[in-house]
Design a protein around this motif. Structure first.
Motif, mmCIF file in Angstrom:
data_model
loop_
_atom_site.group_PDB
_atom_site.id
_atom_site.type_symbol
_atom_site.label_atom_id
_atom_site.label_comp_id
_atom_site.label_asym_id
_atom_site.label_seq_id
_atom_site.Cartn_x
_atom_site.Cartn_y
_atom_site.Cartn_z
ATOM 1 N N VAL A 14 0.710 -1.206 -0.081
ATOM 2 C CA VAL A 14 -0.042 0.081 0.044
ATOM 3 C C VAL A 14 0.835 1.283 -0.231
ATOM 4 N N LYS A 15 0.668 2.194 -1.078
ATOM 5 C CA LYS A 15 1.584 3.694 -0.965
ATOM 6 C C LYS A 15 0.546 4.410 -0.317
ATOM 7 N N VAL B 145 2.093 6.490 -8.765
ATOM 8 C CA VAL B 145 3.628 6.219 -8.907
ATOM 9 C C VAL B 145 4.250 7.826 -8.911
ATOM 10 N N GLY B 146 5.337 8.006 -8.433
ATOM 11 C CA GLY B 146 5.971 9.303 -8.283
ATOM 12 C C GLY B 146 5.332 10.264 -7.489
ATOM 13 N N HIS B 147 5.040 11.311 -8.265
ATOM 14 C CA HIS B 147 4.091 12.435 -7.388
ATOM 15 C C HIS B 147 2.705 12.354 -7.875
ATOM 16 N N GLN C 224 8.825 6.992 -0.134
ATOM 17 C CA GLN C 224 9.526 8.070 0.641
ATOM 18 C C GLN C 224 9.716 8.058 2.156
ATOM 19 N N SER C 225 9.879 6.718 2.371
ATOM 20 C CA SER C 225 9.904 6.594 3.860
ATOM 21 C C SER C 225 8.643 7.255 4.855
ATOM 22 N N MET D 283 4.340 13.353 -0.062
ATOM 23 C CA MET D 283 3.766 13.504 1.286
ATOM 24 C C MET D 283 4.334 14.729 2.022
ATOM 25 N N GLN D 284 3.246 15.573 2.243
ATOM 26 C CA GLN D 284 3.682 17.136 3.117
ATOM 27 C C GLN D 284 2.903 16.959 4.127
#
Length: 613
Positions: A155-156, A216-218, A531-532, A590-591
């Protein structure tokens, strides 16, 4: 659902107008005029329940936490009730609680199951009880709610919305398999449906993905919201040939590159209706997309899509478009094509009311679109190019309106980071060093109460934004610029970095990689995603502090971290703050999310949100 939440809107609107008017006294005339205009715009938002949650905070104690809702009258009190092993409900507090919306229960028999619920007390009258939350017998001592998932792939991202209208947030997750899929679950983990994204999701290149590929990616291509305001959230999804919906129906079209925006029924996953993605750039292949939600006219939630594909020369087409869902039709409101306009984009989008008129704008790292899809401003003429991360918030509460902070990737001028007026794009300060650098991280949040407003930082030191001044002269002692998190109950922000919940101590700063740690998520079986990071951050239940969602290593459980720290701070749920709730619909890189008021040390009581349910 508490009946109380449905009967207090009219009186609350009068109160919020007074609060907003008082707030305007501290602003310039122009900003005050914008707030007066905004008073006339009241946006419908989710009718949430109390979101009661209980976690075992020690060997002998349970922390019970619940929402203060956006329109709760000032002075609303609460009573907390417990039922042990299915027995009678017993009130735990002697007098109605009017401080922080949490309570530490040190009298429970934790060898048995304990259910908790709360009642609001308004003008001395107790309202109907909330839904209950049950802590199982002999429950582990952990700051976690565990939600079961079916067996499946990695899961992303996770999205949230009230799919069934019961006032609790439900979950939609992706499965990063080939082909990909999405699945929906109720708040308790009950499986609802699956959508198979089909053969056009097997190309998972992060720059030129397949026409049905998500996450995928951003890019994501999914979001969840109640777009037609009927009390139940829908799922927005980018589709192409071969997608099979939750009811078994399959979308078929001869051209694999053609794409559509689809609205799915949140309870069944069935297709409700669709609208074609504009074909302006179709010759260059399908478009990758990231989705979000904003009230572009101030009263109606719109689906906003940021879409790109690559040209043969390596450059990119960029289109941003908005749609409205009526409950029957998905209608395109506008589209904006970048074309030859110098408008620098990045890796995440923010949808926020930058000028205080009650209507949301669509913000990228180097430009902002008005709610009607016209260009409000570009920062290109002020030297801004591509960058990874930016923030828009009330960074400086002494200055009218919102501010922006961004970082740059390989800017030939040597520009590293910059701070600007979010409404006009006027630059306030820049930091430039010799040579170019990929400044891959940038953060904004109040982590140093010795200085007014928020700090901003990347890798060149921790600056108080309003003063453009290093708060810690030794730049090696700055915190790592990953994510912020409101967790421990004070008004400064904690930090979330690669699965570590940390707190930077300005009076005893430690090197960037060794901040004092509050929790390590892997100690509870959580694994980091892209991205951890987590799969979702948001105020999902409990009081105003944030939850963080991970999975376990087997991907058959959502591990939702929720605070086990009591607090006396009383704030309405962040999910009823318009800027924050918009941010919960957005992914990309993620922000951190931000409210539209200053949340930090020395903050004023925030004005009531301009909302109705």
């Amino acid at each position: 659902m508490e009946t109380f939440t449905r009967v207090r809107v009219a009186g609350a609107v009068v109160g919020l107008l007074a609060a907003s008017a008082a707030f305007a006294l501290n602003t310039t005339t122009t900003h005050a005029q914008e707030l007066v205009t905004a008073q006339q715009t009241v946006r419908p938002m989710e009718d949430l329940g109390r979101g009661v949650v209980a976690v075992r905070s020690s060997a002998t104690s349970v922390l019970v936490s619940w929402r203060l809702l956006g329109l709760d009258p000032s002075g609303t009190g609460f009573n907390v009730y417990r039922s042990t092993a299915g027995g009678a409900w017993t009130k735990l507090n002697a007098a109605a609680l009017t401080g922080g919306t949490n309570y530490t229960d040190s009298t429970a028999n934790l060898s048995q199951a304990n259910a908790y619920r709360v009642t609001a007390v308004v003008n001395g009258a107790e309202q109907s009880p909330s839904a209950a939350f049950t802590l199982s017998a002999n429950h582990a001592e952990e700051p976690i709610v565990r939600i079961p998932l079916r067996d499946g792939g990695p899961v992303k991202f996770t999205w949230t919305g009230d799919l069934d209208g019961d006032g609790a947030y439900d979950y939609v997750v992706d499965r990063q398999t080939s082909p990909q899929s999405i699945e929906a679950y109720k708040s308790d983990g009950t499986f609802l449906w699956e959508v198979d994204l089909g053969p056009n999701s097997t190309n998972q290149d992060n720059i030129e993905p397949g026409s049905a590929t998500i996450d995928v990616g951003h890019n994501d291509g999914v979001t969840v919201y109640d777009f037609n305001m009927d009390g139940r959230a829908e799922v927005a999804l980018k589709i192409a040939d071969g997608v099979t919906f939750g009811d078994g129906a399959t979308w078929t079209h001869a051209d694999d590159n053609r794409q559509w925006m689809a609205i799915l029924d949140g309870q069944t996953g069935a297709l409700r209706n669709y609208s074609a993605v504009p074909t302006d750039y179709l010759a260059d292949g399908p478009m990758a997309a990231r989705f979000g939600v904003g009230y572009l006219d101030g009263v109606t939630p719109s689906l906003v899509a940021f879409m790109k594909n690559r040209k043969d020369d390596g450059s990119f087409n960029l289109m941003i478009a908005a749609w409205n869902w009526s409950g029957q039709n998905l209608t395109q409101k506008w589209k904006w094509l970048r074309g030859s306009t110098d408008a620098p984009d990045g890796h995440n989008t923010r949808i926020v009311d930058v000028n205080g008129d009650g209507k949301d704008e669509v913000a990228e790292i180097g430009f902002v679109l008005n709610g009607d899809g016209t260009l409000r401003y570009s920062l290109a003429s002020q030297g801004i190019i591509h960058g990874d991360r930016f923030h828009i918030a009330d960074i400086d509460p002494a200055r009218p309106g919102l501010e922006g902070y961004g970082v740059q990737q390989n800017n030939p001028s040597g520009l590293r980071e910059y701070y600007y007026d979010a409404s006009t794009g006027q630059m306030i300060w820049k930091h430039t060093l010799s040579g170019t650098a990929d400044v891959g991280r940038g953060m904004a949040g109040d982590v140093d109460p010795r200085f007014p407003g928020m700090e901003v930082w990347s890798f060149d030191g921790l600056y108080n934004a309003s003063q453009n001044r290093l708060t810690e002269p030794d730049t090696s002692l700055r915190p790592w610029p990953q994510l912020g998190l409101w967790w421990d109950g004070d008004l400064t922000m904690e930090l979330l970095n690669a699965g570590k919940i940390e707190e930077w101590d300005p009076l005893n700063p430690t090197p960037t990689g060794s901040l004092p740690r509050i929790e390590s998520t892997w100690n509870y079986g959580a694994v980091t995603a892209a991205q951890s990071g987590p799969t979702l951050v948001g105020d999902l239940f409990g009081d105003w502090r944030e939850e963080v969602v991970y999975t376990n290593a087997a991907y058959n459980q959502l591990i939702v971290f929720t605070t086990d720290k009591p607090t006396t701070t009383r704030l309405y749920t962040l999910a009823h703050n318009p800027a924050y709730r918009n941010a919960m619909t957005l992914h990309g890189y993620m922000q951190s999310h931000h409210t539209d008021y200053f949340l930090g040390s020395g903050m004023a009581t925030p004005p009531a949100p301009r909302i109705t349910y």
